[in-house]
Enzyme design. Structure first.
Site, PDB file in Angstrom:
ATOM      1  N   GLY A 236      33.061  21.515  36.669  1.00 43.15           N
ATOM      2  CA  GLY A 236      32.705  20.742  35.568  1.00 43.15           C
ATOM      3  C   GLY A 236      33.620  21.434  34.465  1.00 43.15           C
ATOM      4  O   GLY A 236      34.103  20.083  32.845  1.00 43.15           O
ATOM      5  N   ASP A 237      34.330  22.992  34.682  1.00 43.31           N
ATOM      6  CA  ASP A 237      35.312  23.091  33.662  1.00 43.31           C
ATOM      7  C   ASP A 237      37.055  23.061  34.285  1.00 43.31           C
ATOM      8  O   ASP A 237      37.029  22.121  34.897  1.00 43.31           O
ATOM      9  CB  ASP A 237      34.844  24.417  32.975  1.00 43.31           C
ATOM     10  CG  ASP A 237      35.860  24.703  31.851  1.00 43.31           C
ATOM     11  OD1 ASP A 237      36.884  24.011  31.468  1.00 43.31           O
ATOM     12  OD2 ASP A 237      36.637  26.145  32.533  1.00 43.31           O
ATOM     13  N   VAL A 238      37.186  24.234  34.886  1.00 42.17           N
ATOM     14  CA  VAL A 238      38.539  24.252  35.409  1.00 42.17           C
ATOM     15  C   VAL A 238      38.739  25.336  36.880  1.00 42.17           C
ATOM     16  O   VAL A 238      37.493  25.939  36.409  1.00 42.17           O
ATOM     17  CB  VAL A 238      39.886  24.713  34.935  1.00 42.17           C
ATOM     18  CG1 VAL A 238      40.676  23.636  33.581  1.00 42.17           C
ATOM     19  CG2 VAL A 238      39.311  26.080  33.812  1.00 42.17           C
TER      20      VAL A 238
ATOM     21  N   GLY B 103      38.783  27.469  39.981  1.00 36.69           N
ATOM     22  CA  GLY B 103      39.393  29.029  39.376  1.00 36.69           C
ATOM     23  C   GLY B 103      38.076  29.768  38.539  1.00 36.69           C
ATOM     24  O   GLY B 103      37.975  31.109  39.051  1.00 36.69           O
TER      25      GLY B 103
ATOM     26  N   THR C  33      35.815  31.901  35.845  1.00 34.94           N
ATOM     27  CA  THR C  33      36.073  33.065  35.184  1.00 34.94           C
ATOM     28  C   THR C  33      37.169  33.604  34.998  1.00 34.94           C
ATOM     29  O   THR C  33      38.028  34.255  34.478  1.00 34.94           O
ATOM     30  CB  THR C  33      34.451  34.524  35.327  1.00 34.94           C
ATOM     31  OG1 THR C  33      33.606  33.367  34.059  1.00 34.94           O
ATOM     32  CG2 THR C  33      34.805  35.060  34.232  1.00 34.94           C
TER      33      THR C  33
ATOM     34  N   TYR D  47      33.521  47.776  32.615  1.00 30.30           N
ATOM     35  CA  TYR D  47      34.982  48.284  33.029  1.00 30.30           C
ATOM     36  C   TYR D  47      35.594  47.261  31.903  1.00 30.30           C
ATOM     37  O   TYR D  47      37.448  47.402  31.993  1.00 30.30           O
ATOM     38  CB  TYR D  47      34.991  46.668  34.387  1.00 30.30           C
ATOM     39  CG  TYR D  47      34.224  47.131  35.372  1.00 30.30           C
ATOM     40  CD1 TYR D  47      34.786  47.341  36.497  1.00 30.30           C
ATOM     41  CD2 TYR D  47      32.952  47.050  35.446  1.00 30.30           C
ATOM     42  CE1 TYR D  47      34.660  48.359  37.720  1.00 30.30           C
ATOM     43  CE2 TYR D  47      32.342  47.565  36.639  1.00 30.30           C
ATOM     44  CZ  TYR D  47      32.626  48.085  37.820  1.00 30.30           C
ATOM     45  OH  TYR D  47      32.235  48.792  38.608  1.00 30.30           O
TER      46      TYR D  47
ATOM     47  N   HIS E 166      53.863  59.375  55.444  1.00 30.52           N
ATOM     48  CA  HIS E 166      54.192  60.622  54.355  1.00 30.52           C
ATOM     49  C   HIS E 166      55.759  60.170  53.894  1.00 30.52           C
ATOM     50  O   HIS E 166      56.071  60.029  54.682  1.00 30.52           O
ATOM     51  CB  HIS E 166      53.956  61.805  55.032  1.00 30.52           C
ATOM     52  CG  HIS E 166      54.673  62.498  54.047  1.00 30.52           C
ATOM     53  ND1 HIS E 166      54.105  63.360  53.264  1.00 30.52           N
ATOM     54  CD2 HIS E 166      55.925  63.375  53.779  1.00 30.52           C
ATOM     55  CE1 HIS E 166      54.473  64.587  52.302  1.00 30.52           C
ATOM     56  NE2 HIS E 166      56.093  64.661  53.196  1.00 30.52           N
TER      57      HIS E 166
END
Lengths: 580, 465
Positions: free
Chosen positions: A106-108, A110, A112, A257, A532
């Site tokens: 309904g939006d774009v 991808g 949030t 976070y 290493h």
């Protein structure tokens, strides 16, 4: 949190046409087989892919996922509601499994993560990391570098974040298009069993049927009541990522976070930060020891102060010549404590599921605080506690673990089930990371959680730690701050949790999360070799430091000769160093 | 270095081992031995930097788990100390109130030095605070304490009001930014006494710094205050002008600023000299078509004069000696977009003007493209600054650090001059002004140099040789 998605996207995007496609799609199957021990692969959480699945891939690729497979008169084998990272992961895997798939957004594309979350925030954090380094004169000098008065252009930084989001979004879209996933645009409502309607809000005129439906509608920033958002001086991460301003003093409500990452960005760009945390400790979700060290490294030396054990009961945006006003009340007594005056407030109090208007009532499903109730297989449960057939919910909308890659993993798990292979995702093997400088990452249980579990189930827990201070690569980078911590069962060697704070911690955690996913035990992984000098040796040391309870007859089979050799070596070392 | 990463460094895995009380009594014993009387007199105890390992001589405070005003009980972790080996929580040996933190997080103290004062009850907090003042006045930061006898004898000065436990008053006044609060704590500035100049009357870190630096009487502002008083005036930051646009220095501008401030440390003096330039102008007309500029002619002349007066080409680097340069490298100030740079004509005394002109052309091109190499702008031994093209009659220049003298050249103008026989004539005359470091160049040296320089320009044939 997004690097995983980004990588897989570009991989499939590059191999987008013709024969290359099937090869790209096949790749994940091949990767799966890797493991340190044969028996690890028997672990229930992870199945070995079988050749029929591969054939299905080839078929799906050849037919572009069209017509074939969708028997029973359904328009699609699978309809996914929401094209975020979860829906994307599910869609890609569905194509691999030969399912005819549509995704409705309904939006774009991808969601949030790509547009308003992990992706643009990584761009801002990349800037903040560099600024921080350039401004740390002492650090620079100790490496012999001279830099004078570094500055930044706010719009340039904002553009970098926006461009990254655009790029990842188009990668995501292209990868799905290339594999033949139908991307349908509009708001979607479930109107009945295996049937959805979508289109412009208010006039959803298109109806499709699907054998299976996955709800992957994600979440939106949660704003507690009493807080007035104006998008300019009081805002959520959605606005903050646009970086329209860099306030002198910003209060960040919530020290999880999101709050922590933004404090890193804002302080690097010159702001002063005040944390407001409802719980008694900052960073409540982290292992306490890590949180303590994080406070020492990420909070105390910076221009940050904090109020803990308080709620922001009322936040008024700046207007009429007054600053942003924040009223603090005691979290327990609810008494007014203090009123803060700041230039801006970022609300980072978590995220709320975005499940309104989904039409769940049509199928007798009642959300819990907005979350869609699911079982361990992500099957949606109705109001009576029964499984709703052919309906699944993944990602933030079910609230199990609100991380982009968790959503994707859940989506893949669902597709596995749809394809007739039972699969339960082990959520304890899903790593999480916070991209501050230095980074924090974790997988599995925290120490208190592990100890609680041990008490209940009656086993011994052991904890070992290593320091970045002893790591050559970290010292070469002059970034010796940090520790890694391993929590394991001392009887079986099972890894219960790993927590890292230090340089590139987010990239280091996967050795541990893979070990948990594959069921690798410390006594086995300790023999794996690390290059290493690399930061990965921090984990190498960690695994080597883990000792098991001596138990007769177990693990006594002879390994490589290291033990005696090491003894000789350390004896020689003491000989040489002892005169001092 | 390249091998054996794991086994040898494993010792670090014992990271924040919790150190039991043992460490503090070690300090306590030390205290009793040296200052037994104090224990009897007041119930103020010192928390000492513990010896966390046999090799530890000093420790760095990583963080204070308890803040000033916090009540702690025996066995509580009060401070995290980083030794040469690991970070450890250090517990207090006594119950009490942390009255004063003497060594802040991030600072170091030798083993045995007091790092905080512990008061037994609220009433003793002011006493402890005054003692903290004495300690910090006595010796600003580290160094083990050797408090004088009068510490015990003199009655404690009246405690500062609103000191330790609740420094920030609730309410809208006296709002301080997070960094301002941190600084206030560090420098023991009482925020109630600071006037805020930030937005909405807020106390900013600059306000606290000002308070710490300017009013030594209000509260001891140890350590930080001292250097800022003695430092160069440039350290003071003026309050921002409302509505003004603030443009940070570019790298080059910052370098210029730094050099200019440093130049204040050099005692300089100036000598001016008039020079008739008719013949020089004639020569210039002749050589101009060959690409020679006035700048090069002046540089060449200066170089030739310097060859005869090496002291003007010298510099004083340590305040104790002359450094005679083996080369004569003339730096010439050039204004470029957004700044100033001084490309250097190297060995200007040895090269002829045509070669110098060629070099100069290259240097200017590079300077405008910001591609000069460090040795092409920083190797000058003498600087020439010419503002003649702007019709400036005279000016004086600031001596750049590391050089002995700089010459400022004004415009050449027709001037009425009288010769020794009383005949008037109109001649072109320009004024040059040399700024020199008086530690090595004296007035007579400079005058002699200028005389030579003037002679060369007034009879400029030698320039073309």
């Amino acid at each position: 949190m997004q690097s995983t998605a980004a990588v897989s996207v570009s991989a499939s995007a590059t191999a987008s046409r013709g024969g290359a496609r099937s090869e790209a799609a096949r790749r994940p199957g091949g990767v799966r087989v890797c493991g340190l021990r044969g028996e690890a692969l028997a672990c229930p959480s992870l199945r070995i892919s079988q050749s029929p699945a591969r054939l299905a891939v080839a078929r799906a690729a050849a037919t572009n996922g069209a017509v074939a497979g969708s028997g029973g008169g359904f328009d699609y084998d699978l309809v996914i509601i929401g094209a975020g990272v979860g829906g994307h992961g599910a869609a890609l895997h569905a194509v691999e499994e030969g399912l005819k798939t549509a995704i409705i957004e309904g939006d774009v594309v991808g969601g949030t993560c790509v547009n308003r979350g992990c992706v643009p925030s990584k761009a801002l954090l990349a800037v903040s990391g560099r600024m921080r380094e350039l401004h740390d004169e002492h650090h620079m000098k100790s490496m012999g570098l001279q830099v004078s008065s570094p500055g930044y252009d706010r719009q340039g930084v904002a553009d970098h974040a926006n461009n990254l989001a655009l790029k990842i979004r188009s990668n995501l879209t292209n990868s799905m298009k290339a594999l033949g996933v139908d991307i349908l645009t509009g708001v979607c409502t479930i109107v009945g069993k295996q049937k959805v309607r979508y289109g412009k809000a208010g006039s959803q005129d298109k109806e499709i049927t699907a054998r299976n439906i996955i709800i992957a509608t994600g979440s939106v920033p949660f704003v507690p009541k009493g807080i007035e958002i104006d998008g300019k001086t009081v805002f959520t991460s959605d606005h903050a990522l646009k970086l329209e301003s860099v306030p002198d003093w910003i209060a960040i409500v919530g020290s999880g976070y999101i709050g922590l990452e933004f404090s890193d960005v804002y302080t690097a760009l010159g702001s002063e930060v005040t944390f407001i945390e409802a719980l008694d400790q900052l960073m409540p979700g982290f292992d306490p020891e890590i949180a303590k060290l994080a406070q020492r490294v990420l909070i105390n030396p910076r221009k940050i102060d904090y109020h803990t054990g308080v709620f922001a009961s009322k936040i008024t945006p700046a207007k009429d010549g007054k600053p942003v006003l924040i009223e603090l009340i005691d979290a327990k007594t609810k008494e007014h404590k203090e009123t803060l005056e700041v230039d801006a407030a970022l609300i980072a109090t978590g995220r709320a599921p975005f499940t309104k208007g989904l039409g769940l009532e049509n199928i007798n499903v009642v959300t819990q605080r907005g979350f869609v109730p699911v079982d361990e297989r992500m099957r949606v449960m109705d109001a009576d506690g029964n499984v709703v057939p052919n309906l699944y919910c993944i990602g933030d909308a079910n609230g199990k673990l609100m991380l982009a890659h968790a959503a994707s993993a859940q989506g893949i798990s669902v597709v596995e089930q749809i394809s007739g292979k039972d699969h339960i995702l082990n959520h304890l093997s899903i790593p999480a990371a916070c991209f501050t400088h230095p980074e924090i990452s974790m997988v599995g249980l925290t120490e208190p959680q592990a100890r609680e579990k041990a008490d209940k189930e009656g086993f011994e827990v052991n904890v070992v730690k290593t320091s970045f201070k002893a790591n050559t690569k970290a010292l070469a980078e002059n970034e010796g701050d940090g520790i890694a911590k391993l929590i394991y069962r001392s009887d079986t060697g099972e890894i219960l949790g790993v927590h890292i704070l230090g340089l590139h911690a987010a990239d280091l955690i996967h050795e541990a999360s893979n070990a948990i996913a594959l069921g690798t035990r410390v006594q086995d992984i300790k023999y794996a070799v690390h290059a290493h000098p690399t930061l990965s040796e921090v984990l190498d040391e960690l695994f080597k430091a883990a000792k098991l309870q001596p138990r007769e007859g177990r693990d006594s089979k002879p390994r490589q000769p290291p033990q005696p050799l090491l003894k000789v070596l350390s004896f020689l070392t003491t000989l040489f160093s002892s005169p001092k | 270095m390249a091998t054996a990463p794991a086994p040898l460094s494993l010792s670090a895995s014992t990271l924040p081992a919790r150190l039991r009380a043992g460490a503090v009594p070690a300090g306590a014993r030390w205290r009793q031995a040296r200052r037994g009387r104090m224990v009897v007199r007041a119930k103020i105890r010192e928390i000492f930097m513990p010896a966390l390992s046999s090799t530890m001589t000093e420790g760095k405070i990583v963080s204070w788990s308890a803040g000033e005003g916090d009540r702690v009980s025996k066995g509580d972790a009060v401070v995290v100390v980083e030794s040469d080996k690991a970070d450890m929580d250090v517990e207090t040996f006594h119950d009490g109130i942390v009255a004063a933190v003497l060594v802040q997080a991030g600072e170091s103290a030798p083993v045995g030095a007091p790092i905080a004062l512990l008061a037994e009850s609220e009433e003793e907090v002011p006493l402890a605070l005054s003692k903290a003042q004495e300690l910090s006045n006595g010796q600003p930061q580290q160094a083990p304490p050797a408090p004088t006898e009068d510490a015990a004898a003199a009655p404690p000065p009246p405690p500062a009001p609103a000191a330790a436990p609740a420094p920030v008053a609730a309410g809208t006044k006296g709002i301080a930014s997070p960094q301002a609060k941190k600084l206030a704590k560090q420098h023991r500035v009482d925020l109630a006494k600071v006037t805020g100049t930030g937005p909405y009357g807020r106390i900013t870190s600059a306000d606290v710094e000002a308070a710490a630096g300017i009013q030594p009487k209000s509260k001891p502002a140890p350590a930080a205050a001292a250097p800022s008083v003695g430092a160069v005036p440039q350290a003071a930051v003026l309050p921002p002008v409302p509505g003004a646009t603030v443009v940070p220095f570019t790298t080059m501008q910052a370098a210029v600023s730094k050099n200019m401030v440093e130049s204040l440390a050099v005692p300089t003096f100036r000598v001016g000299y008039p020079i008739v330039t008719d013949k020089l102008d004639e020569l210039y007309e002749k050589v101009k078509p060959k690409g020679v500029t006035m700048t090069v002619l002046l540089a060449k002349a200066a170089a030739m004069a310097l060859a005869q007066h090496p002291v003007v080409n010298a510099s004083c680097r340590d305040g104790k000696s002359f450094t005679y340069n083996s080369n004569i490298n003339i730096a010439v100030a050039v204004a470029i977009d957004g700044g100033l740079i001084t490309p250097v004509l190297q060995d200007a005394d040895k090269l002829d003007i045509y070669l110098l002109s060629q070099n100069w052309k290259d240097l200017v091109k590079k300077a405008r493209a910001k591609q000069l190499q460090p040795n092409e702008y920083s190797s000058g031994t003498f600087t020439l600054s010419n503002l003649g093209m702007f019709a400036v009659d005279q000016f004086d220049a600031i001596l750049p650090p590391g050089q002995g003298a700089i010459m400022a050249v004004g415009a050449s103008k027709p001037t009425v001059v009288a010769d020794k026989d009383g005949f008037f004539s109109v001649k072109s005359k320009m004024l040059v002004n040399v700024t020199a470091d008086h530690r090595i160049v004296y007035g007579a040296d400079l005058a002699a140099f200028l005389q030579t320089f003037a002679k060369i320009l007034e009879d400029p044939e030698s320039l073309t040789l």
